[in-house]
Write a protein that holds these residues in place. Structure first.
Motif, PDB file in Angstrom:
ATOM      1  N   ARG A 287      26.092  -1.474  10.440  1.00 11.78           N
ATOM      2  CA  ARG A 287      24.743  -1.699   9.548  1.00 11.78           C
ATOM      3  C   ARG A 287      24.772  -1.270   8.034  1.00 11.78           C
ATOM      4  O   ARG A 287      24.422  -1.772   7.128  1.00 11.78           O
ATOM      5  CB  ARG A 287      23.715  -0.650  10.135  1.00 11.78           C
TER       6      ARG A 287
ATOM      7  N   ARG B 168      27.539  -5.198  13.827  1.00 15.25           N
ATOM      8  CA  ARG B 168      27.490  -3.665  14.365  1.00 15.25           C
ATOM      9  C   ARG B 168      27.442  -2.895  13.103  1.00 15.25           C
ATOM     10  O   ARG B 168      26.932  -1.883  13.139  1.00 15.25           O
ATOM     11  CB  ARG B 168      28.794  -3.411  15.236  1.00 15.25           C
TER      12      ARG B 168
ATOM     13  N   PRO C  89      23.174  -2.102  20.851  1.00 12.85           N
ATOM     14  CA  PRO C  89      22.442  -2.653  19.669  1.00 12.85           C
ATOM     15  C   PRO C  89      23.587  -3.641  19.034  1.00 12.85           C
ATOM     16  O   PRO C  89      23.053  -4.131  17.889  1.00 12.85           O
ATOM     17  CB  PRO C  89      22.466  -1.286  18.812  1.00 12.85           C
TER      18      PRO C  89
ATOM     19  N   ASN D 290      17.105  -0.285  21.331  1.00 15.12           N
ATOM     20  CA  ASN D 290      18.051   0.844  21.474  1.00 15.12           C
ATOM     21  C   ASN D 290      17.387   2.349  21.018  1.00 15.12           C
ATOM     22  O   ASN D 290      17.461   3.403  21.310  1.00 15.12           O
ATOM     23  CB  ASN D 290      19.280   0.486  20.818  1.00 15.12           C
ATOM     24  N   GLU D 291      16.818   2.092  19.578  1.00 14.09           N
ATOM     25  CA  GLU D 291      16.358   3.159  18.967  1.00 14.09           C
ATOM     26  C   GLU D 291      15.185   3.918  19.549  1.00 14.09           C
ATOM     27  O   GLU D 291      14.958   5.042  19.691  1.00 14.09           O
ATOM     28  CB  GLU D 291      15.695   2.500  17.551  1.00 14.09           C
ATOM     29  N   ARG D 292      14.302   3.038  20.437  1.00 10.73           N
ATOM     30  CA  ARG D 292      13.300   3.586  21.046  1.00 10.73           C
ATOM     31  C   ARG D 292      13.822   4.024  22.588  1.00 10.73           C
ATOM     32  O   ARG D 292      12.802   4.276  23.374  1.00 10.73           O
ATOM     33  CB  ARG D 292      12.222   2.496  21.272  1.00 10.73           C
ATOM     34  N   GLY D 293      14.971   4.293  22.672  1.00  6.80           N
ATOM     35  CA  GLY D 293      15.564   4.989  23.901  1.00  6.80           C
ATOM     36  C   GLY D 293      15.652   4.047  25.128  1.00  6.80           C
ATOM     37  O   GLY D 293      15.861   4.689  26.080  1.00  6.80           O
TER      38      GLY D 293
ATOM     39  N   ALA E  26      18.580  -3.798  18.328  1.00  5.31           N
ATOM     40  CA  ALA E  26      18.655  -2.328  17.900  1.00  5.31           C
ATOM     41  C   ALA E  26      17.576  -1.657  18.199  1.00  5.31           C
ATOM     42  O   ALA E  26      17.469  -0.507  18.232  1.00  5.31           O
ATOM     43  CB  ALA E  26      19.249  -2.729  16.324  1.00  5.31           C
ATOM     44  N   GLY E  27      16.241  -2.424  17.785  1.00  7.24           N
ATOM     45  CA  GLY E  27      15.028  -1.732  17.999  1.00  7.24           C
ATOM     46  C   GLY E  27      14.632  -1.182  19.298  1.00  7.24           C
ATOM     47  O   GLY E  27      14.410   0.132  19.346  1.00  7.24           O
TER      48      GLY E  27
END
Lengths: 282, 286
Positions: free
Chosen positions: B235, B233, B264, B256-259, B253-254
């Motif tokens: 990073r 976790r 993550p 999560n980043e994209r909404g 994580a990817g």
């Protein structure tokens, strides 16, 4: 196992390190021949001057050079003791005797000469290996032996075998270490027991070592094949050996010393200077 | 406390001009039931650290206790220690030597002078544990086996000593993806028979999936011991140590980043599938 170092190259910069390995090899051969012509302590003095010059020029620490004598120290002591005890001289030369043990003056001098000869015989080649990498040595040897290839002697092959062998020694030492650790982890015992037991204990190390050597050789052959290796034919070098002025200068110096030693031995110019008339040249 | 390391230092080529510090003041406790991952870059001291555990490397300064055995004295009971702490090296198949698989696996037990029947029993058990068929393989030469089989036999050679602690140095190095999974499954099974397992690995997917604690080494120092979730976790920490995240964590994580509503810090496949499924049905319902 780690202490094994073959070729004790000492990496500093000096004129000796830069010299052509072929010339160094020639000089070393002359040096060894020269030592066998020496009969007198003055002669050894001349070699000492030559060696001192070499060591000073090489930038290798004196202590490091002297350490190389460690391996022959027992041999030297043994030789000296034996030749002192078993020398048969004349009665007026006798200095000490007890029972069958007799020590003669000439015996002592003889032993001294023998010891010096051994020491100088080791120090010369040592200086060569200190200042020349194993690769340079094989290159030099290959180049010097080139004439033999006219009588179909495989000079190039011999040289490549030598350089591969030298290259692989550290690798194999490392490999041995690894395998030994692995077997130790399985409670193998290499340290106790008599010599037969210990030799037997090495089997679990030697077999994997052989197997991996063969594998390595196979891989190396493939790698050489795939880069179109085809022996000496048409092969050029990246690092061409070149003889410079300094190499000839060194050869000249060597010849001067050689001549001095020969003169001392054979008294070339009795009309000019009669060496045999000088009493302290023993 | 099963294995206890305190203030361990190690210097290579001590007393020469080439002296290099390999381990610097390492203190670490390995608890019963631990599956400890040891990660760090090449030269971080992982191998030096683990080779202390069965006294292949002797302590220069510091303290190590394995159960109640003190590893500091010069003379210790090596056989006892080394059958207690089993060590599987990198590419263990290169240590095979005997004419038959049986003899090779029996090498360790024979060295600790076990009775013949006990050896036979243990060899059969160990070969079974690594997923090979005892009766068909025991009389074959280890050199005619496939790479994967050889590695299993080598693993069996260590397990046959019934170690309480199993130390593995990159057990899956050089295997194909399927071979990796198979070996890790075996290791997991074997782990159940040991008090604890210590594993060096460069593969973060494996570390995340199998380890319950992860020791991070960097330049001879112990950076810290983390739980997998906690480690992957953070990073910033991973970035500064140049350590990758497991593939599933990177994917989570990817997303999560994209909404997408996906945690993550997910570190295994099942969790990710579950989270994606929940998110999918959640969105569909809206």
């Amino acid at each position: 196992m780690r202490e094994i170092t073959l070729g004790q190259y000492y990496p500093v910069k000096s004129v000796l390190h830069r010299m052509d390995p072929r010339m160094k090899l020639i000089i070393m051969v002359l040096y060894i021949v020269m030592i066998f012509f020496i009969k007198t302590f003055i002669g050894f003095g001349i070699v000492l001057i030559f060696l001192a010059l070499t060591i000073a020029l090489s930038h290798v620490p004196l202590l490091k050079v002297l350490k190389s004598l460690k391996v022959i120290i027992i041999l030297v002591i043994f030789t000296v003791v034996m030749s002192v005890l078993f020398y048969n001289g004349t009665a007026e030369d006798l200095i000490w005797s007890a029972g069958i043990l007799k020590i003669y003056k000439e015996g002592l001098l003889n032993a001294g000469r023998m010891a010096l000869r051994l020491v100088f015989l080791v120090l010369g080649p040592t200086m060569l290996t200190f200042t020349t990498t194993p690769v340079e040595l094989t290159d030099g040897l290959e180049s010097l032996l080139k004439p033999l290839s006219y009588i179909k002697f495989p000079v190039h092959e011999l040289a490549i075998i030598m350089s591969i062998a030298l290259r692989l020694i550290p690798t194999l030492v490392e490999e041995t270490d690894k395998i030994q650790s692995a077997q130790k982890a399985r409670c193998a015992d290499f340290e106790s027991g008599n010599i037969f037991k210990r030799a037997k204990a090495m089997i679990p190390v030697l077999i994997p070592l052989f197997v991996s050597s063969f594998r390595r050789a196979d891989d190396l052959a493939d790698a050489m094949d795939s880069r179109c290796y085809r022996g000496a034919k048409g092969r050029t070098r990246m690092k061409k050996l070149k003889v410079h002025f300094r190499d000839f200068a060194a050869l000249f110096v060597m010849c001067v010393f050689f001549f001095a030693v020969l003169w001392l031995r054979y008294n070339f110019f009795p009309a000019l200077i009669d060496l045999s008339a000088i009493p302290w040249i023993i | 406390m099963p294995i206890k390391i305190e203030h361990l230092n190690y210097v290579y080529n001590q007393k020469t001009s080439f002296a290099t510090a390999a381990l610097n003041d390492i203190s670490l406790e390995i608890r019963e039931g631990d599956f400890l991952g040891v990660i760090g870059h090449t030269g971080s001291g992982k191998s030096t650290l683990i080779s202390h555990l069965n006294a292949l490397t002797r302590i220069q300064s510091g303290v190590i206790f394995v159960d109640d055995m003190d590893l500091r004295p010069k003379k210790i009971d090596f056989k006892k220690l080394r059958s207690k702490v089993g060590m599987v090296f990198q590419y263990p198949e290169y240590q095979l030597f005997a004419e038959t698989v049986y003899k090779d696996v029996a090498f360790g037990p024979e060295n600790i002078k076990l009775p013949e029947e006990e050896i036979a029993k243990r060899v059969e058990e160990a070969i079974g544990l690594v997923g090979l068929d005892f009766s068909s393989i025991k009389d074959r030469s280890p050199f005619e086996l496939s790479g994967g089989q050889m590695r299993r036999v080598a693993l069996a050679g260590v397990i046959a000593m019934k170690p309480e602690y199993l130390v593995l140095d990159e057990p899956t190095a050089g295997l194909d993806p399927r071979g990796k999974t198979e070996i890790m499954q075996l290791v997991k099974n074997i782990a159940a028979t040991c008090k604890s397992v210590i594993m060096i690995s460069h593969n973060m997917d494996e570390v995340a999936e199998y380890c319950n604690r992860i020791a991070v080494l960097s330049q001879g120092k112990l950076y810290g011991v983390y739980e997998p979730r906690e480690l992957f976790r953070s990073r910033e920490l991973l970035k500064s140590l140049k350590i990758d995240v497991p593939a599933v964590t990177a994917l989570a994580a990817g997303l999560n980043e994209r909404g997408f509503n996906v945690d993550p810090s997910i570190i295994n496949e099942e969790e990710l599938i579950e989270a994606v499924r929940a998110e999918y049905f959640g969105r569909k319902a809206q």
